[in-house]
Scaffold this active site. Structure first.
Site, short mmCIF file in Angstrom:
data_model
loop_
_atom_site.label_atom_id
_atom_site.label_comp_id
_atom_site.label_asym_id
_atom_site.label_seq_id
_atom_site.Cartn_x
_atom_site.Cartn_y
_atom_site.Cartn_z
N SER A 145 20.67 -17.63 -7.89
CA SER A 145 20.77 -16.40 -8.68
C SER A 145 19.84 -15.35 -8.08
CB SER A 145 20.32 -16.69 -10.13
OG SER A 145 19.99 -15.49 -10.80
N TYR A 168 14.08 -20.52 -15.19
CA TYR A 168 15.29 -20.14 -14.45
C TYR A 168 14.89 -19.66 -13.05
CZ TYR A 168 20.01 -18.21 -13.74
OH TYR A 168 21.29 -17.94 -13.27
N1 LIG Z 1 26.84 -16.04 -15.33
C1 LIG Z 1 25.94 -15.36 -14.62
O1 LIG Z 1 25.66 -14.19 -14.90
C2 LIG Z 1 25.28 -16.01 -13.44
C3 LIG Z 1 24.56 -15.21 -12.56
C4 LIG Z 1 23.90 -15.80 -11.49
C5 LIG Z 1 23.96 -17.16 -11.31
N2 LIG Z 1 24.67 -17.93 -12.19
C6 LIG Z 1 24.68 -19.37 -11.98
O2 LIG Z 1 26.00 -19.81 -11.77
C7 LIG Z 1 26.13 -21.16 -12.21
C8 LIG Z 1 27.33 -21.26 -13.14
O3 LIG Z 1 27.13 -20.33 -14.18
P1 LIG Z 1 28.31 -19.87 -15.15
O4 LIG Z 1 28.00 -18.48 -15.55
O5 LIG Z 1 29.62 -20.20 -14.57
O6 LIG Z 1 27.97 -20.82 -16.39
P2 LIG Z 1 28.89 -21.27 -17.61
O7 LIG Z 1 27.98 -21.56 -18.73
O8 LIG Z 1 30.01 -20.29 -17.80
O9 LIG Z 1 29.54 -22.63 -17.06
C9 LIG Z 1 28.79 -23.77 -16.84
C10 LIG Z 1 29.67 -24.99 -17.02
O10 LIG Z 1 28.85 -26.15 -16.81
C11 LIG Z 1 29.27 -27.13 -17.73
N3 LIG Z 1 28.19 -28.11 -17.95
C12 LIG Z 1 27.09 -27.98 -18.74
N4 LIG Z 1 26.37 -29.10 -18.71
C13 LIG Z 1 27.02 -29.97 -17.90
C14 LIG Z 1 26.76 -31.30 -17.48
N5 LIG Z 1 25.69 -31.98 -17.92
N6 LIG Z 1 27.64 -31.90 -16.63
C15 LIG Z 1 28.74 -31.23 -16.20
N7 LIG Z 1 29.04 -29.96 -16.56
C16 LIG Z 1 28.18 -29.34 -17.40
C17 LIG Z 1 29.62 -26.36 -19.01
O11 LIG Z 1 30.47 -27.12 -19.86
C18 LIG Z 1 30.29 -25.12 -18.43
O12 LIG Z 1 31.70 -25.26 -18.34
C19 LIG Z 1 24.80 -21.52 -12.88
O13 LIG Z 1 24.02 -22.23 -11.95
C20 LIG Z 1 24.18 -20.16 -13.17
O14 LIG Z 1 22.78 -20.20 -13.20
C21 LIG Z 1 25.34 -17.38 -13.25
#
Ligand SMILES: NC(=O)c1ccc[n+]([C@@H]2O[C@H](COP(=O)([O-])OP(=O)(O)OC[C@H]3O[C@@H](n4cnc5c(N)ncnc54)[C@H](O)[C@@H]3O)[C@@H](O)[C@H]2O)c1
Length: 256
Positions: A145, A168
């Site tokens: 991130s 984070y």
């Molecule tokens: N959304 C943002 O703004 C953003 C920005 C930068 C980085 N990220 C990073 O991107 C990655 C994905 O984020 P996202 O926004 O798609 O998140 P999200 O919350 O939309 O999706 C995460 C998924 O992980 C699944 N999950 C949770 N615990 C789990 C487990 N123990 N085993 C298997 N699956 C599990 C959840 O059910 C969910 O479907 C993360 O590492 C996040 O830090 C997100």
């Protein structure tokens, strides 16, 4: 572009995972979609069958915060498609403490987040790369991130109930470090490990935040998942064969 790829996505039902799954399907890759939520995987599959045959999609519920969960995921995926050529680790497990202020955080739940997010990423890497080595190579993409490359812009969170937790930042900086470590450790093994550092994705955040965030960016502001998934498709393609151990920042200039 990905017709010879069998791609495993963890956290596939989430924002980045599901968009990546759709883009891989459009590019003719086979998909192993894994998430802790079975119901969300079924909904996702209904969306993806517009772009690929249903035989090209394997759904598997798994918890990637445990060694057994990760081992079972890889074992069942190999049994289904006989190989995995790429993996995208999008799972995002969070403790009940996630989002609490710095002054409130407690060590036990802090440890849980480090274990599930950073420890989980390390053990997932260990197990999937072990499979790649047996298959003669593979590609792994981690998700960091913009919070992993510098301090949060705390001023963006004023007058909202949002924050960017210290853990984070620590976890995401760690993801960048393990990416570099792994890419170098597996030199000459036909393994590529990269990570991407996305900016924030629009998810109905308060308007006051959206507007302040936009002012730190160049053209877009908060991103759409497609802004991330296109790069992931590129990273696992042969076009990216010279890219290894890199952290690619996709943030519309937020970090400039
Ligand atoms: N959304 C943002 O703004 C953003 C920005 C930068 C980085 N990220 C990073 O991107 C990655 C994905 O984020 P996202 O926004 O798609 O998140 P999200 O919350 O939309 O999706 C995460 C998924 O992980 C699944 N999950 C949770 N615990 C789990 C487990 N123990 N085993 C298997 N699956 C599990 C959840 O059910 C969910 O479907 C993360 O590492 C996040 O830090 C997100």
């Amino acid at each position: 572009m990905l017709s010879s790829e069998v791609v495993l996505i963890t956290g596939a039902a989430g924002k980045i995972g599901s968009s990546t799954a759709i883009e891989i399907a459009k590019n003719n890759g086979k998909l192993i979609l894994s998430d802790i939520s079975n119901q969300d995987l079924i909904i996702l599959k209904e969306k993806i069958v517009k772009y690929t045959k249903k035989e090209n999609i394997f759904l598997i519920k798994s918890d990637v915060t445990t060694t057994e969960g990760i081992e079972n995921l890889i074992f069942e995926s190999k049994k289904h498609f006989s190989k995995i050529t790429s993996a995208i680790h999008c799972a995002y497990p969070r403790s009940t403490q996630w989002g609490k202020s710095f002054e409130e955080i407690k060590l036990d739940l802090l440890s849980q987040d480090f274990k599930s997010q950073l420890g989980g990423a390390i053990i997932f890497s260990q197990k999937i790369i072990d499979h790649f080595l047996k298959e003669g190579g593979g590609k792994l993409v981690h998700i960091s991130s913009i919070q992993g490359i510098g301090a949060p812009k705390f001023e963006h969170y004023e007058n909202t109930n949002m924050n960017s937790p210290i853990e984070y930042s620590a976890i995401k900086a760690g993801i960048i470090s393990i990416t570099k470590w792994l890419a170098k450790y597996y030199k000459n093994k036909n393994i590529r490990v990269n990570c991407i550092s996305p900016g924030g994705i629009y998810d109905s955040q308060p308007e006051v935040f959206v507007n302040k965030y936009r002012k730190s960016c160049t053209n877009i502001g908060l991103l759409e998942p497609i802004d991330i998934s296109g790069m992931i498709v590129y990273l696992i393609s042969d076009n990216a064969r010279s890219i290894n151990g890199q952290n690619l920042i996709l943030d519309d200039g937020w970090s400039l």
